[in-house]
Design a protein around this motif. Structure first.
Motif, PDB file in Angstrom:
ATOM      1  N   GLU A 185       0.711  -1.085  -0.076  1.00 37.47           N
ATOM      2  CA  GLU A 185      -0.061  -0.020  -0.150  1.00 37.47           C
ATOM      3  C   GLU A 185       0.832   1.379  -0.041  1.00 37.47           C
ATOM      4  OE1 GLU A 185      -2.800   2.858   0.002  1.00 37.47           O
ATOM      5  OE2 GLU A 185      -3.002   0.739  -0.495  1.00 37.47           O
ATOM      6  N   SER A 186       2.061   0.956   0.778  1.00 34.76           N
ATOM      7  CA  SER A 186       2.806   2.454   0.790  1.00 34.76           C
ATOM      8  C   SER A 186       3.859   2.671  -0.239  1.00 34.76           C
ATOM      9  CB  SER A 186       3.244   2.378   2.353  1.00 34.76           C
ATOM     10  OG  SER A 186       4.324   1.261   2.357  1.00 34.76           O
TER      11      SER A 186
ATOM     12  N   ALA B 179       5.145 -16.479   8.767  1.00 35.37           N
ATOM     13  CA  ALA B 179       6.413 -16.321   8.076  1.00 35.37           C
ATOM     14  C   ALA B 179       5.894 -16.061   6.631  1.00 35.37           C
ATOM     15  CB  ALA B 179       7.278 -17.364   8.037  1.00 35.37           C
ATOM     16  N   PHE B 180       6.238 -15.028   5.924  1.00 34.28           N
ATOM     17  CA  PHE B 180       5.641 -14.713   4.418  1.00 34.28           C
ATOM     18  C   PHE B 180       6.640 -13.981   3.810  1.00 34.28           C
ATOM     19  CE2 PHE B 180       3.407 -12.068   7.222  1.00 34.28           C
ATOM     20  CZ  PHE B 180       3.815 -10.662   6.765  1.00 34.28           C
TER      21      PHE B 180
ATOM     22  N   PRO C 219      -0.842  -8.988   5.592  1.00 35.63           N
ATOM     23  CA  PRO C 219      -1.656  -9.895   5.958  1.00 35.63           C
ATOM     24  C   PRO C 219      -1.752 -10.497   7.315  1.00 35.63           C
ATOM     25  CG  PRO C 219       0.390 -11.181   5.317  1.00 35.63           C
ATOM     26  CD  PRO C 219       0.553  -9.494   5.086  1.00 35.63           C
ATOM     27  N   ILE C 220      -1.127 -10.044   8.377  1.00 36.89           N
ATOM     28  CA  ILE C 220      -1.222  -9.974   9.755  1.00 36.89           C
ATOM     29  C   ILE C 220      -1.179  -8.679  10.258  1.00 36.89           C
ATOM     30  CG2 ILE C 220      -0.450 -12.511   9.709  1.00 36.89           C
ATOM     31  CD1 ILE C 220       1.840 -11.435  11.274  1.00 36.89           C
TER      32      ILE C 220
ATOM     33  N   VAL D 122      10.503 -14.305  18.557  1.00 33.71           N
ATOM     34  CA  VAL D 122      10.076 -13.541  17.358  1.00 33.71           C
ATOM     35  C   VAL D 122       8.636 -13.832  17.060  1.00 33.71           C
ATOM     36  CG1 VAL D 122      10.290 -13.337  14.708  1.00 33.71           C
ATOM     37  CG2 VAL D 122      12.408 -13.461  16.068  1.00 33.71           C
ATOM     38  N   ASP D 123       7.778 -12.940  16.532  1.00 38.20           N
ATOM     39  CA  ASP D 123       6.491 -13.092  16.231  1.00 38.20           C
ATOM     40  C   ASP D 123       6.141 -13.245  14.945  1.00 38.20           C
ATOM     41  OD1 ASP D 123       5.486 -12.842  19.212  1.00 38.20           O
ATOM     42  OD2 ASP D 123       5.844 -10.799  18.836  1.00 38.20           O
ATOM     43  N   ALA D 124       6.913 -12.740  13.911  1.00 43.72           N
ATOM     44  CA  ALA D 124       6.616 -12.862  12.441  1.00 43.72           C
ATOM     45  C   ALA D 124       7.924 -12.668  11.843  1.00 43.72           C
ATOM     46  CB  ALA D 124       5.532 -11.956  12.094  1.00 43.72           C
ATOM     47  N   ILE D 125       7.989 -13.365  10.608  1.00 35.65           N
ATOM     48  CA  ILE D 125       9.231 -13.130   9.680  1.00 35.65           C
ATOM     49  C   ILE D 125       8.314 -12.714   8.479  1.00 35.65           C
ATOM     50  CG2 ILE D 125      11.163 -14.054   8.676  1.00 35.65           C
ATOM     51  CD1 ILE D 125      11.153 -16.203  10.777  1.00 35.65           C
TER      52      ILE D 125
END
Length: 455
Positions: A57-58, A160-161, A172-173, A310-313
């Motif tokens: 988006e940015s 992880a995406f 997406p999260i 870590v919560d997200a990659i």
């Protein structure tokens, strides 16, 4: 009676596809253009229903409006120096409308297979099940749509995406309050890390990479940095030396921002450009980690054996070049991502195949095929003749040395070219080929046969 011109198939209606179509139309070369999406734009069509756009988006393009503009279609006067992706897509739509190209494009139709028959004609099978024959094939499907994700020992239990799937801090999260690792230090990594590291978003933001990089600014002395490109006539070594001194003088050392020291000189790698990343790093919002060593559930172990919760990659780790419609290995890149081509377009031995915009040009890819299509149109109308195959091979090696010798060896550097140097050389080659064509009687190199043969 004028000789019939060969009929072409164009795969894709992104900026390389529709600028190629425009050139063919101008020269009376018949063509069909197919795109699997419902509109033009390809990678620059945000949330493209074909699932292949890498826009977030940015996103603002890193090339200034001065350098991405098409030759005969000026960008809007009120554009900012670095337009948003929505502005660029509208510019593309206006271009297609202005030159009457939309009605020549078949949407919601993918090319499933393209096979060069023994007689040289291209047998093209569409997602509709229909098979058609063409005299010429143009590959315009882009090379920023097939995400490359590295493999690591272990497993990660959180989301992880690839950056290809990133839309904004909530899609997406939801990244708010999360410990996030962004892998990579290319342009997308810089943008996404800068956005997520804002204090209302991520709790902690680490950038993980195998090596440090030089992060170049978007502006130098108040002007878009790509307006200061060295002229094509300047000796390469001198130009690089001057540019490197200027970059170091302007930026200082990367270590001063809390980043690792690069193991290479400026411009020995494809530039990472950001107007914000160094500030975010200097403020401590972006923290650095070396390469990931292993995934351990909800923890990540790095090469220095530090371990973080870590919560997200987000993997901003680049893309593979893929042509899923080809089954001939000779038409595909090798394991090192190399696909040597004459003027980054033609494969010796395949005189009716063109890979358009299969390059990583500095400063821009947007109007690259527009320039390449000048040679293509001259060729298909008998006004350009390439050198013999053996000479093409020699020139390919020489050109790759010219454009790539100063980059360190990596998959990301196999298709690098300097836009200004490339286009200057391309125009000279068109002149040379024009003389060869005239000496040979300006005969058509690709005869028009497809419409007289049954598929």
């Amino acid at each position: 009676m004028a000789e019939r011109l060969p009929k072409a198939c164009i795969i894709g209606a992104g900026c390389s596809g529709f600028t190629t179509a425009k050139r063919l139309k101008e020269h009376g070369i018949p063509y069909d253009c197919f795109d699997m999406s419902d509109d033009i734009g390809g990678n620059w069509y945000y949330k493209n229903p074909n699932g292949l756009s890498a826009c977030y988006e940015s996103l603002h393009i890193d090339t200034s409006k001065w350098r991405l503009a098409f030759e005969d279609f000026p960008v809007p006067a009120d554009w900012p120096d670095f337009p948003h992706h929505a502005q660029l897509l509208q510019y593309f739509k206006d271009y297609v409308a202005h030159f009457g190209l939309r009605e020549t494009i078949t949407f919601n139709t993918a090319v499933k297979s393209a096979r060069r028959k023994v007689d040289g004609l291209w047998e093209v099978t569409l997602s509709t099940g229909e098979t058609r024959l063409y005299d010429v094939l143009f590959v315009c499907n882009g090379h920023h749509w097939s995400p490359r994700i590295p493999e690591y020992p272990g497993e990660f239990d959180g989301p992880a995406f690839h950056s290809h799937a990133y839309c904004d801090p909530f899609d997406p999260i939801d990244m708010r309050g999360k410990n996030v690792v962004v892998v990579g230090m290319g342009n997308s990594a810089m943008d996404i890390a800068s956005e997520l590291s804002q204090r209302p978003i991520a709790k902690t933001l680490w950038v993980s990479a195998r090596r440090g990089v030089w992060v170049l600014p978007k502006y130098i002395n108040g002007k878009p940095a790509d307006k200061t490109a060295m002229p094509h006539w300047m000796p390469r070594k001198l130009g690089l030396s001057l540019a490197r001194k200027m970059i170091k003088r302007t930026l200082g050392a990367m270590e001063d921002y809390g980043l690792p020291k690069p193991d290479h000189e400026p411009l020995e790698a494809h530039p990472s450009v950001s107007g914000e990343f160094l500030t975010r790093a200097g403020c401590g919002d972006v923290k650095f980690k070396p390469a990931i060593k292993a995934l351990e559930g909800r923890k990540v172990r790095f090469a220095d054996d530090s371990v973080e919760d870590v919560d997200a990659i987000v993997f901003a780790t680049g893309y593979d070049m893929r042509f899923p419609f080809f089954d001939d290995p000779n038409l595909l890149p090798d394991a090192d991502h190399r696909l040597p081509l004459f003027k980054r377009m033609m494969k010796p031995g395949a005189p009716n195949l063109f890979y358009m915009a299969l390059a990583q040009p500095l400063p821009t890819l947007v109007n690259f095929a527009e320039q390449q299509s000048k040679l293509v149109a001259a060729y298909l109308t008998g006004r350009y003749m390439p050198p013999p195959d053996a000479e093409m091979e020699r020139i390919i090696a020489k050109d790759e040395e010219t454009h790539m010798a100063h980059y360190y060896k990596a998959k990301r550097h196999t298709i690098q070219v300097d836009f200004g140097v490339y286009v200057h050389d391309l125009l000279r080659e068109i002149e040379r080929g024009g003389r060869r064509a005239a000496a040979a009687g300006n005969r058509l190199p690709v005869p028009a046969r497809a419409e007289t043969v049954k598929a």
